[in-house]
Each structure stands twice: as structure tokens, then as C-alpha cells.
Motif scaffolding. Structure first.
Motif, PDB file in Angstrom:
ATOM      1  N   VAL A   1       0.506  -1.277  -0.238  1.00 23.43           N
ATOM      2  CA  VAL A   1      -0.225   0.055  -0.021  1.00 23.43           C
ATOM      3  C   VAL A   1       0.420   0.680   0.178  1.00 23.43           C
ATOM      4  N   LYS A   2       1.947   1.399   1.122  1.00 26.65           N
ATOM      5  CA  LYS A   2       3.137   2.227   1.072  1.00 26.65           C
ATOM      6  C   LYS A   2       3.825   2.784  -0.327  1.00 26.65           C
ATOM      7  N   ASP A   3       3.736   2.176  -1.744  1.00 24.85           N
ATOM      8  CA  ASP A   3       4.368   2.655  -2.072  1.00 24.85           C
ATOM      9  C   ASP A   3       3.656   3.319  -3.086  1.00 24.85           C
ATOM     10  N   TYR A   4       2.300   3.157  -3.216  1.00 23.66           N
ATOM     11  CA  TYR A   4       1.429   3.572  -4.070  1.00 23.66           C
ATOM     12  C   TYR A   4       0.932   4.917  -3.469  1.00 23.66           C
ATOM     13  N   MET A   5       0.906   5.215  -1.789  1.00 17.89           N
ATOM     14  CA  MET A   5       0.754   6.634  -1.606  1.00 17.89           C
ATOM     15  C   MET A   5      -0.015   7.491  -1.976  1.00 17.89           C
ATOM     16  N   ASP A   6       1.213   7.672  -3.037  1.00 16.57           N
ATOM     17  CA  ASP A   6       1.344   9.137  -3.330  1.00 16.57           C
ATOM     18  C   ASP A   6       0.115   8.611  -4.929  1.00 16.57           C
ATOM     19  N   ARG A   7      -0.308   7.802  -5.587  1.00 15.34           N
ATOM     20  CA  ARG A   7      -0.779   7.458  -7.031  1.00 15.34           C
ATOM     21  C   ARG A   7      -2.341   7.937  -6.932  1.00 15.34           C
ATOM     22  N   LYS A   8      -2.602   8.391  -7.514  1.00 13.42           N
ATOM     23  CA  LYS A   8      -4.381   8.827  -7.923  1.00 13.42           C
ATOM     24  C   LYS A   8      -4.826   7.651  -8.806  1.00 13.42           C
ATOM     25  N   ILE A   9      -6.036   7.196  -7.914  1.00  9.04           N
ATOM     26  CA  ILE A   9      -6.790   6.596  -8.999  1.00  9.04           C
ATOM     27  C   ILE A   9      -7.920   7.433 -10.258  1.00  9.04           C
ATOM     28  N   THR A  10      -7.328   7.072 -11.326  1.00  9.22           N
ATOM     29  CA  THR A  10      -8.033   8.337 -12.546  1.00  9.22           C
ATOM     30  C   THR A  10      -8.685   7.134 -13.580  1.00  9.22           C
ATOM     31  N   GLU A  11      -8.672   5.561 -13.139  1.00  7.15           N
ATOM     32  CA  GLU A  11      -9.559   4.899 -14.405  1.00  7.15           C
ATOM     33  C   GLU A  11     -10.335   3.785 -12.528  1.00  7.15           C
ATOM     34  N   PRO A  12     -11.252   2.848 -13.558  1.00  5.15           N
ATOM     35  CA  PRO A  12     -11.685   2.004 -12.997  1.00  5.15           C
ATOM     36  C   PRO A  12     -10.565   0.887 -12.292  1.00  5.15           C
ATOM     37  N   THR A  13     -10.414   0.362 -10.786  1.00  6.17           N
ATOM     38  CA  THR A  13      -9.933  -0.394 -10.621  1.00  6.17           C
ATOM     39  C   THR A  13     -10.307  -1.050  -9.277  1.00  6.17           C
ATOM     40  N   VAL A  14      -9.885  -2.321  -9.421  1.00  8.64           N
ATOM     41  CA  VAL A  14      -9.958  -3.282  -8.180  1.00  8.64           C
ATOM     42  C   VAL A  14      -8.705  -3.709  -7.327  1.00  8.64           C
ATOM     43  N   ILE A  15      -8.876  -3.118  -6.089  1.00  7.00           N
ATOM     44  CA  ILE A  15      -8.153  -3.733  -5.305  1.00  7.00           C
ATOM     45  C   ILE A  15      -8.669  -4.992  -4.246  1.00  7.00           C
ATOM     46  N   PHE A  16      -7.493  -5.597  -4.418  1.00  3.77           N
ATOM     47  CA  PHE A  16      -7.740  -6.776  -3.018  1.00  3.77           C
ATOM     48  C   PHE A  16      -6.685  -6.489  -1.980  1.00  3.77           C
ATOM     49  N   ILE A  17      -7.479  -6.599  -1.367  1.00  2.08           N
ATOM     50  CA  ILE A  17      -5.987  -6.270   0.862  1.00  2.08           C
ATOM     51  C   ILE A  17      -6.255  -7.329   1.679  1.00  2.08           C
ATOM     52  N   ILE A  18      -5.635  -8.078   2.056  1.00  2.00           N
ATOM     53  CA  ILE A  18      -5.243  -9.233   2.737  1.00  2.00           C
ATOM     54  C   ILE A  18      -5.347  -8.664   4.257  1.00  2.00           C
ATOM     55  N   ASN A  19      -6.324  -9.134   5.369  1.00  2.00           N
ATOM     56  CA  ASN A  19      -5.812  -8.369   6.618  1.00  2.00           C
ATOM     57  C   ASN A  19      -6.074 -10.204   7.583  1.00  2.00           C
ATOM     58  N   GLU A  20      -5.076 -10.645   7.406  1.00  2.00           N
ATOM     59  CA  GLU A  20      -6.014 -12.254   8.206  1.00  2.00           C
ATOM     60  C   GLU A  20      -5.939 -12.217   9.579  1.00  2.00           C
TER      61      GLU A  20
END
Length: 303
Positions: free
Chosen positions: A96-115
Motif C-alpha cells: 500500500v505504501k508504494d502507491y500512497m501518492d498515486r491517484k486513482i484515475t480509472e476503474p481499479t480493483v483492489i484486493f487486500i488481505i488482513n488475516e
């Protein structure tokens, strides 16, 4: 805006993405929580906090989502990204931290695991997790009782008057509904706004007072939780104008106020009145039991 998510991701496309990630993670599809936030106000952080596997369908209406995830404490979490509406599109793995400064500008699917999370409702968030502002928060044990008493449905509209921490917990529970948080004090309103950002709840509407103008464009609440003050009667009267069948829960530490509220309830035909007093004692560092403030809760429903 409410329909943009459906235009971007049709049901078949969303189910295809779920199947795609279920195969990748070797997990049954029903164990994946789907969250479509395209053009909608949805509580992403609380959803991740209470679900082990979350699939988020996002678009440009939530451009700063990666930053919100990082700020919410999920920077070191792994996430899988699919850009586009088709499951055939490329999937990338990032922190997640690698993308902290990236804006979402198009349809995006995000999958996150919090075991490490527990998939359960959590009443009574500890006070140390709230913003340290001007608010003197009620003890978390008492807040758990209050949350059980008001019993929010997932799609509820609830009005909370001068109850900042209650508003946050109600927003988490009623994540498909709306919480109208009334805060006349400017310093306490700032503390509430800080907590809204901290907990990532987007279904709270904050107003300074209850009247016809401030409530005009808001949905009618089913229930109101009010921390009693000298404004109690005018607040009850204004809420009844919005919903003549309102259910009320009033909180006070003053015995005189209990009598006053019961008289107000009688005046406005609010029936099925009940009074609950909560007494809690906790041991200090010397193992001595120390009594906490013992509030009364007066409940009733307008007929």
C-alpha cells in the motif's frame, strides 16, 4: 453519481473478478467481502478492519484512496491491483505504501488481505484510539452499552447530538446508512472531524444545530441519541418535525434532567419510556475499585 459504479462494473464483471482472486488466493468466494465505492460514500477503512479479505471496486471519484489506506495504518499490507473492468486485465502486487501518492484515475480493483483481524462487530472502541481533542469521551464500557441500546441497522439513518464517539461507532455499524452528527461546540466539532478522518468513515453528515434549514436536505432519522443539555426540548421538537415516529435515547449524568426529560416525553406523546442507569467500577493500579460516572439513559418512542 450513485449509478456510476453499476455502469463501470456490472454484476457479471464483479463476480468474475471475485472468482479470479478466489482462484489466485485459493480461498472460497464467500470469504471475500465485496465493496463497490464507485461514485459512492463507503467506509473502506472500517470494512478492512473487520474483514480478512476485501475486494474494492473503485474509480476516479475516490482519487486519494491509496493515501487514505496508508494514513489508516495499512501501509505495509500487500494489495493486488487490477486496472480495468475485465478480469483478463493485468494484476499487479504492491505494498500500500508504494502507491500512497498515486491517484486513482480509472476503474481499479483492489484486493487486500488482513488475516490478523477478527470478523466481528466491535462495540466500545477504547478511548485512546480517538483523537485527543476537546472532547471528554464516555468510558468505552458504557459506550458499548449505548451502542447495544440504540442497535443500529446496517442501512439506518441515526441522529447523534453531542456524542462524538457514539457518532463514529454508529457510522461504522450503519455503514450503508447515514449518521447525522449535531455538534454546536466548534472545538468539539473539530475533534469530531478529526475522528471522521482517522476512522475513515464517509457516511457522517456534520451540522451545528437541528432546525428546518440544517435538516432540509438530510434523510429523516429513525432514531436519535442525545446528550442532554439546556437545548433538549427544542432538539426533540425539531426532530419530531422530521420524523413524527422518532425513537429517542437521551443520556445524562443529572438526576434532575431525568425528571425533565420524562416530562418532555409526556408533553410530546413519546411513550414506552424506560430509564436505565449504568454503574461501572474499575480497579486502579493498587487494586482498589474506583466508581466511574453513572449515567442515566432515558428511552422512548413517539406515537
Amino acid at each position: 453519481m450513485e449509478t456510476s459504479g453499476m455502469k463501470l462494473y456490472q454484476s457479471a464483471e464483479m463476480l468474475s473478478w471475485v472468482g479470479n482472486f478466489a482462484e489466485r488466493m485459493n480461498v472460497s468466494p464467500e470469504k471475500i467481502k465485496m465493496l463497490n465505492i464507485c461514485g459512492k460514500k463507503k467506509n473502506v477503512l472500517p470494512t478492512i478492519e473487520t474483514h480478512k479479505r476485501v475486494m474494492i471496486f473503485a474509480d476516479e471519484s475516490q482519487p486519494d484512496l491509496f493515501y487514505e489506506l496508508w494514513e489508516g495504518g495499512y501501509g505495509d499490507y500487500d494489495m493486488w491491483l487490477g486496472v480495468g473492468t475485465s478480469k483478463e486485465d493485468e494484476v499487479k502486487t504492491r505494498k500500500v505504501k508504494d502507491y500512497m501518492d498515486r491517484k486513482i484515475t480509472e476503474p481499479t480493483v483492489i484486493f487486500i488481505i488482513n488475516e490478523n483481524t477478527r470478523e466481528a462487530s466491535r462495540y466500545g472502541i477504547r478511548n485512546e484510539f480517538f483523537s485527543k481533542g476537546s472532547v471528554n469521551y464516555v468510558g468505552h464500557e458504557i459506550r458499548a452499552i449505548i451502542m447495544n441500546l440504540i442497535s443500529c441497522d446496517v442501512g439506518d439513518t441515526v441522529c447523534i447530538v453531542s456524542g462524538e464517539s457514539i457518532a463514529i461507532e454508529a457510522a461504522i455499524e450503519a455503514n450503508e446508512g447515514t449518521v447525522i452528527a449535531v455538534e454546536p461546540d466548534k472545538r468539539d466539532m473539530q475533534s469530531l472531524q478529526d475522528n471522521v478522518s482517522k476512522f475513515g468513515v464517509h457516511n457522517i453528515e456534520i451540522i451545528p444545530t437541528i432546525n428546518e434549514e440544517t435538516m432540509a436536505n438530510l434523510p429523516a432519522p429513525r432514531l436519535a441519541f442525545i446528550v442532554a443539555s439546556k437545548r433538549i426540548e427544542e432538539e426533540i421538537a425539531a426532530l419530531l418535525q422530521k420524523n413524527p415516529k422518532m425513537h429517542f435515547v437521551v443520556y445524562t449524568l443529572e438526576l434532575d434532567m431525568v425528571v425533565r426529560v420524562k416530562n418532555i416525553f409526556e408533553k410530546y406523546n413519546i411513550e414506552d419510556t424506560g430509564v436505565l442507569q449504568v454503574a461501572i467500577s474499575k480497579s486502579d493500579k493498587h487494586s482498589v475499585m474506583v466508581a466511574q460516572p453513572s449515567p442515566w439513559m432515558i428511552s422512548g418512542e413517539a406515537r
